[in-house]
Design a protein around this motif. Structure first.
Motif, short mmCIF file in Angstrom:
data_model
loop_
_atom_site.label_atom_id
_atom_site.label_comp_id
_atom_site.label_asym_id
_atom_site.label_seq_id
_atom_site.Cartn_x
_atom_site.Cartn_y
_atom_site.Cartn_z
N ARG A 73 45.05 34.79 39.88
CA ARG A 73 46.00 35.63 40.60
C ARG A 73 45.68 37.09 40.38
N ALA A 74 45.82 37.88 41.42
CA ALA A 74 45.52 39.31 41.36
C ALA A 74 46.69 40.07 40.77
N TYR A 75 46.36 41.02 39.89
CA TYR A 75 47.35 41.94 39.36
C TYR A 75 46.76 43.35 39.42
N GLY A 76 47.59 44.34 39.59
CA GLY A 76 47.13 45.73 39.54
C GLY A 76 46.71 46.27 40.87
N GLU A 81 42.06 43.33 38.23
CA GLU A 81 42.79 42.65 37.16
C GLU A 81 43.16 41.23 37.59
N ILE A 82 42.18 40.35 37.59
CA ILE A 82 42.39 38.96 37.98
C ILE A 82 42.59 38.14 36.71
N ILE A 83 43.69 37.40 36.64
CA ILE A 83 43.93 36.55 35.48
C ILE A 83 44.13 35.11 35.96
N THR A 84 43.82 34.18 35.09
CA THR A 84 43.97 32.77 35.42
C THR A 84 45.22 32.22 34.76
N TRP A 225 53.32 43.51 43.60
CA TRP A 225 52.86 44.26 42.43
C TRP A 225 51.38 44.65 42.49
N THR A 226 50.69 44.41 43.59
CA THR A 226 49.26 44.70 43.62
C THR A 226 48.90 45.91 44.47
#
Length: 235
Positions: A73-76, A81-84, A225-226
């Motif tokens: 999922r994309a953040y930022g 800032e991709i986190i799993t 939030w992105t």
């Protein structure tokens, strides 16, 4: 027998996470919601209303997969800032009514927040609404400091345009709050600061110009939030 059943469930769950998860293509048309739902998915919210100005009630659905999977999922800022996370994927599906059938107008696999993305408040998803031919989304989450995000999309020129939005943060105990209301069509931002208590008398508001070159869509605005509208100002 109970031990075997538990092991079976755990093995199935691990198998889903280990495999490469793929989103299904939503049915292109159908007469009922049941005929549109892919296997292993369920509808968790639905709303009816005219979205393409033909005076016929269309339909928007949010579906959720039956089991958690690994999802990036994309953040930022949509890209860096991709986190799993391990969570149940969700789909937004919009259908236009034509005759006796619903025809797929949009499928989006990214925009809807998942049940684990609301923080201490739990699932951030709030009910969909259709008002004035526009589709409205509301998300809410946080802990002591809480947030509310509202997004309004309009179908125009064969695309879904983000025309309005708001970002409200407030402290659950003190009532301290900051709200930003965005009008992307008229390029204005209204900033409201103060408190959630006696807000009409205690709060201050200021209107500012909004520098937006073009309206965002579901494609160019992946998820809440992105979008960094200005330095350290996210929507």
């Amino acid at each position: 027998m109970k031990i075997k059943l538990t092991l079976f469930i755990l093995i199935c769950g691990f198998s889903i996470q280990a495999q490469s998860f793929k989103y299904p293509a939503m049915a292109s048309q159908g007469r009922t919601i049941k005929s549109l739902i892919p296997a292993q998915w369920k509808v968790i919210d639905s709303v009816y209303g005219d979205l393409n100005r033909d005076q016929i009630a269309d339909m928007a659905l949010i579906l959720e997969f039956y089991a958690p999977v690994k999802e990036s999922r994309a953040y930022g800022d949509n890209t860096t800032e991709i986190i799993t996370e391990i969570q149940k994927p969700r789909i937004l599906a919009i259908y236009f009514k034509s005759g006796k059938s619903y025809k797929l107008a949009k499928q989006n696999n990214n925009f809807i927040l998942r049940s684990e993305e609301g923080g201490a408040m739990g699932d951030p998803l709030r009910p969909l609404h259709i008002t004035d031919n526009k589709l409205n989304f509301l998300f809410e989450g946080g802990a002591n400091w809480r947030w509310k995000l509202n997004y309004t999309f309009k179908f125009q020129n064969n695309d879904w345009l983000l025309t309005q939005a708001s970002n409200n943060s407030y402290h659950a105990s003190s009532g301290e709050m900051n709200e930003k209301q965005y009008d992307f069509v008229n390029k204005k931002r209204l900033v409201i600061t103060g408190t959630t208590f006696n807000r009409e008398s205690a709060n201050t508001s200021k209107e500012e110009p909004l520098q937006v070159k073009q309206l965002r869509t579901f494609t160019s605005f992946k998820k809440p939030w992105t979008w960094e509208i200005s330095p350290d100002e996210f929507l």
